[in-house]
Scaffold this motif. Sequence first.
Motif, mmCIF file in Angstrom:
data_model
loop_
_atom_site.group_PDB
_atom_site.id
_atom_site.type_symbol
_atom_site.label_atom_id
_atom_site.label_comp_id
_atom_site.label_asym_id
_atom_site.label_seq_id
_atom_site.Cartn_x
_atom_site.Cartn_y
_atom_site.Cartn_z
ATOM 1 N N ALA A 26 -3.964 9.988 9.816
ATOM 2 C CA ALA A 26 -5.093 10.823 10.240
ATOM 3 C C ALA A 26 -5.974 11.194 9.053
ATOM 4 N N LYS A 27 -5.348 11.504 7.932
ATOM 5 C CA LYS A 27 -6.117 11.907 6.750
ATOM 6 C C LYS A 27 -6.886 10.749 6.132
ATOM 7 N N VAL A 28 -6.282 9.576 6.089
ATOM 8 C CA VAL A 28 -6.885 8.438 5.383
ATOM 9 C C VAL A 28 -7.802 7.621 6.282
ATOM 10 N N CYS A 29 -7.330 7.244 7.461
ATOM 11 C CA CYS A 29 -8.079 6.300 8.309
ATOM 12 C C CYS A 29 -9.002 6.981 9.309
ATOM 13 N N GLU A 30 -8.523 8.026 9.954
ATOM 14 C CA GLU A 30 -9.355 8.668 10.965
ATOM 15 C C GLU A 30 -10.497 9.453 10.337
ATOM 16 N N GLN A 31 -10.262 10.109 9.193
ATOM 17 C CA GLN A 31 -11.341 10.805 8.526
ATOM 18 C C GLN A 31 -12.383 9.843 7.982
ATOM 19 N N GLU A 32 -11.933 8.631 7.590
ATOM 20 C CA GLU A 32 -12.860 7.618 7.088
ATOM 21 C C GLU A 32 -13.853 7.216 8.172
ATOM 22 N N LEU B 218 -0.389 -5.578 -1.663
ATOM 23 C CA LEU B 218 -1.850 -5.683 -1.642
ATOM 24 C C LEU B 218 -2.281 -7.127 -1.862
ATOM 25 N N ARG B 219 -1.587 -7.818 -2.733
ATOM 26 C CA ARG B 219 -1.881 -9.242 -2.926
ATOM 27 C C ARG B 219 -1.624 -10.031 -1.645
ATOM 28 N N ALA B 220 -0.499 -9.733 -1.002
ATOM 29 C CA ALA B 220 -0.159 -10.433 0.244
ATOM 30 C C ALA B 220 -1.185 -10.152 1.338
ATOM 31 N N LEU B 221 -1.574 -8.897 1.472
ATOM 32 C CA LEU B 221 -2.559 -8.545 2.504
ATOM 33 C C LEU B 221 -3.903 -9.215 2.254
ATOM 34 N N SER B 222 -4.245 -9.410 0.985
ATOM 35 C CA SER B 222 -5.523 -10.057 0.660
ATOM 36 C C SER B 222 -5.521 -11.533 1.043
ATOM 37 N N GLU B 223 -4.343 -12.122 1.222
ATOM 38 C CA GLU B 223 -4.241 -13.528 1.599
ATOM 39 C C GLU B 223 -4.294 -13.739 3.108
ATOM 40 N N VAL B 224 -4.116 -12.655 3.866
ATOM 41 C CA VAL B 224 -4.083 -12.780 5.321
ATOM 42 C C VAL B 224 -5.482 -13.051 5.860
ATOM 43 N N CYS B 225 -5.561 -13.987 6.798
ATOM 44 C CA CYS B 225 -6.839 -14.256 7.479
ATOM 45 C C CYS B 225 -6.540 -14.460 8.966
ATOM 46 N N ILE B 226 -6.990 -13.518 9.776
ATOM 47 C CA ILE B 226 -6.792 -13.593 11.229
ATOM 48 C C ILE B 226 -8.144 -13.475 11.903
ATOM 49 N N GLU B 227 -8.489 -14.447 12.707
ATOM 50 C CA GLU B 227 -9.747 -14.427 13.445
ATOM 51 C C GLU B 227 -9.466 -14.656 14.925
ATOM 52 N N GLY B 228 -10.314 -14.094 15.746
ATOM 53 C CA GLY B 228 -10.170 -14.224 17.197
ATOM 54 C C GLY B 228 -9.759 -12.932 17.867
ATOM 55 N N VAL B 229 -9.081 -12.057 17.107
ATOM 56 C CA VAL B 229 -8.705 -10.728 17.614
ATOM 57 C C VAL B 229 -8.922 -9.707 16.507
ATOM 58 N N LYS B 230 -9.171 -8.476 16.890
ATOM 59 C CA LYS B 230 -9.284 -7.402 15.918
ATOM 60 C C LYS B 230 -7.887 -6.959 15.495
ATOM 61 N N THR B 231 -7.734 -6.591 14.235
ATOM 62 C CA THR B 231 -6.430 -6.166 13.730
ATOM 63 C C THR B 231 -6.563 -4.883 12.906
ATOM 64 N N ASN B 232 -5.430 -4.345 12.499
ATOM 65 C CA ASN B 232 -5.400 -3.148 11.650
ATOM 66 C C ASN B 232 -5.253 -3.500 10.176
ATOM 67 N N LEU B 233 -5.581 -4.732 9.802
ATOM 68 C CA LEU B 233 -5.385 -5.201 8.431
ATOM 69 C C LEU B 233 -6.084 -4.310 7.409
ATOM 70 N N GLU B 234 -7.347 -3.978 7.642
ATOM 71 C CA GLU B 234 -8.093 -3.170 6.668
ATOM 72 C C GLU B 234 -7.532 -1.756 6.588
ATOM 73 N N GLU B 235 -7.072 -1.222 7.714
ATOM 74 C CA GLU B 235 -6.467 0.107 7.681
ATOM 75 C C GLU B 235 -5.201 0.115 6.838
ATOM 76 N N GLN B 236 -4.426 -0.956 6.920
ATOM 77 C CA GLN B 236 -3.212 -1.021 6.111
ATOM 78 C C GLN B 236 -3.549 -1.046 4.620
ATOM 79 N N LYS B 237 -4.578 -1.763 4.262
ATOM 80 C CA LYS B 237 -5.005 -1.776 2.856
ATOM 81 C C LYS B 237 -5.426 -0.371 2.418
ATOM 82 N N GLN B 238 -6.180 0.319 3.292
ATOM 83 C CA GLN B 238 -6.612 1.688 2.987
ATOM 84 C C GLN B 238 -5.416 2.593 2.732
ATOM 85 N N LEU B 239 -4.436 2.498 3.597
ATOM 86 C CA LEU B 239 -3.259 3.365 3.477
ATOM 87 C C LEU B 239 -2.524 3.126 2.169
#
Length: 441
Positions: free
Chosen positions: A433-439, A395-416
Amino acid sequence: MIKSILIANRGEVAVRIVRACKDLGIRTVVAYSSADARTQAVRMADDTVCIGPAPSQESYLNSKNLIVAACLKRCDAVHPGVGFLSENAAFAKAVEEAGLVFIGPKSETIALLGNKVEARKVALKAGLPITPGSKEAITDLEDAKQTAGQIGYPIILKAASGGGGRGMRIVRKESDLAGALALARKEALLFFADDSVHMERYLEQPRHLEIQLLSDGKGTVLHLGERDCSVQKNHQKLLEESPSPILSPSLREAMCADSVRLFKELGYRGAGTVEFLVEQDSYYFMEVNARLQVEHPVSELVSGLDLVQEQIRIAQGKRLGYTQEDIRFHGYALECRINGLSAGTLTKFVMPGGPHVRFDTYLEEGAVLSPYYDSLIAKIIVHAPNRDQGLAIMLRALSEVCIEGVKTNLEEQKQLIKSRPFTSGRFGTDLYAKVCEQEKK
């Protein structure tokens, strides 16, 4: 002795192979398409060769161009990486016939395991448990109806010569069988040039686990423990961890022993994985991946071995220099795949760092995520003494990621990773399906 290797692949795995070769003092030649001219592997390699335009059929799937390139560049061997031609028996055989070393299993082994029906037969002969299913490929709709009636619904249709979720259809009642069979066959033909499918009983919410193995083809087979790959979207893996939070020591021992026995039965050479579905205290053989896998860093971190270097040593004819007792497993590892949801230029690209974090990528700021290939941008892999600490580091590592210019699944990974089912370790292949698609609803 292998002195020069053609890397017949792209992306982060090409970078990974270049690094392993450099550590071994082996010259690298990266084969690239015109769309990949400015990627990291091309920049890092000792030499390069363009093997065609962007479409895969004209470049990374063009076996003739790849073999000619290897010969022109005076390579001794070809490493197929993952995907593309890595499990293509005809390509492996053509490499061998050209006088080159194919860094992978023998072509006849790939051919056998590439057909799911035949692979199930071999597994059954070796004493592995398999899910109830068709003994041969389904011949027509009447055969499908009869077999499904014997197995019991729900059933799953799978392309006999493929994987990765392609040519796969779940059927819950007979009235849906005809349409699903037609679609599965059509997709199997499109992706694998073979429209044959087979049928298995569908397990509703199993865990998907795989055992990583190394075999020198001379009688020594070692396992590197399991990876839990249950978090998936449309049968595509998103998160992989080791050890699995749900395996008992006795179940782990049985699955590893079965996997080793199967590879000995096959006379397997190289790195590979045996995949299982686990339901409560039962497990069932699914397939063998006769190649390196995207998630191999997870096993590297817990075992301390470099799987790519081991592949190369085995291809050189060397024996594994250690026994199963020499393998020591340390802590917990988790891999998170950062995928692009759109193509485009990475206007900002910041990857994480710090203790116990590894990231594998082939992109950099200003690079283009191509629409021609898979959507993987990077893999973030963490290593920790235990699972709780591993999740915190990720979670710490994911919070450091910054990608701009394309859409990514970064927030979904944090949710999972933050979700209660995942943190508890009690979930099935329906977690996304339970965590991301229902959201989204």
